[in-house]
Motif scaffolding. Structure first.
Motif: not given
Length: 254
Positions: A9-12, A121-127, A129-137
């Motif tokens: 994941s890009v989050v890592r 720059k991050l792609s829409d898919e990467d953004k 992914e970032v959102y989903n990780v913290f959404y789950r938190v």
């Protein structure tokens, strides 16, 4: 083993580099100071007595979750919620749900803005992914009214910035404490770094100009990383009390 964040994941990548995390820290420290619920962080006395340690611990919690197994990450999130519940019980009132969301929203925003500043720059898919990780938190913490996607979150984030920030005596005191703990030179670097990652609303409230003295330095710093000489810049700029902790933030991703 199942991880809370996928190994590729890009989050890592974002949370695996100390310099990116430092810009997340810088942006969050500015926005924290403006939040209307910042008085909660004054209630325990930990924030004004050592704001760097308090903010660094928040960032470290997020990083720990990013690199943990699903079970360990969930335990960390549950522990974080219990700590806040204990503070609420001591004060005899409840931290507003929007305040929890604001902190979550900071982690999302500054993860993206810091990475895009120092990497690409991050792609829409990467953004997403970032959102989903913290959404789950946030879901694990029991937060309500969280948008389910990144695009749905954007206008909600703007609304939070408009409604939940204000310049107050806490703002002035926190920046005074930042300067006290960092020293004049490092405090100036912090301010210039904040200008590069905070949203317009934060700049407006803090009377920040659009120009940062670090703007011409960032490309040089990127080159220093490629030449493996960035440690020299970090040694000059980082508080000695935190150098070891910050260096430990660099991890092998994958």
């Amino acid at each position: 083993m199942e991880y809370f964040v996928a190994r590729n994941s890009v989050v890592r990548k974002i949370w695996g580099k100390s310099d990116t995390i430092l810009f997340i820290f810088a942006g969050a420290s500015a926005e924290f100071a403006l939040n209307k619920a910042v008085d909660w962080l004054y209630f325990t006395g930990k924030l004004p007595s050592d704001p760097l340690k308090r903010l660094f611990s928040t960032v470290e919690y997020a990083r720990k979750i990013v690199f943990s197994s699903m079970d360990d990450a969930n335990r960390s999130i549950d522990s974080m919620r219990k700590i806040h519940t204990s503070v609420e019980q001591s004060r005899g009132t409840t931290i507003p749900d929007w305040a929890y969301r604001d902190v979550l929203f900071m982690l999302i925003h500054y993860s993206i803005s810091a990475y895009e500043l120092l990497e690409n720059k991050l792609s829409d898919e990467d953004k997403e992914e970032v959102y989903n990780v913290f959404y789950r938190v946030g879901i694990r913490m029991g937060l309500k009214e969280l948008p389910s996607t990144y695009n749905e979150w954007l206008p909600v984030r703007d609304m939070h910035l408009a409604e939940n920030l204000q310049k107050s005596e806490y703002t002035a005191d926190l920046f005074k404490q930042y300067k006290k703990h960092l020293g004049t030179m490092r405090f100036k670097v912090l301010i210039e770094g904040q200008k590069l990652v905070v949203p317009f609303r934060v700049k407006e409230l803090l009377d920040f100009s659009d120009f940062s003295l670090l703007t011409p330095i960032v490309p040089i710093y990127k080159v220093s990383r490629l030449m493996k000489t960035d440690w020299l810049i970090k040694n000059i700029l980082l508080p000695s009390d935190y150098k070891d902790q910050i260096n430990e933030l660099d991890v092998q991703v994958g």
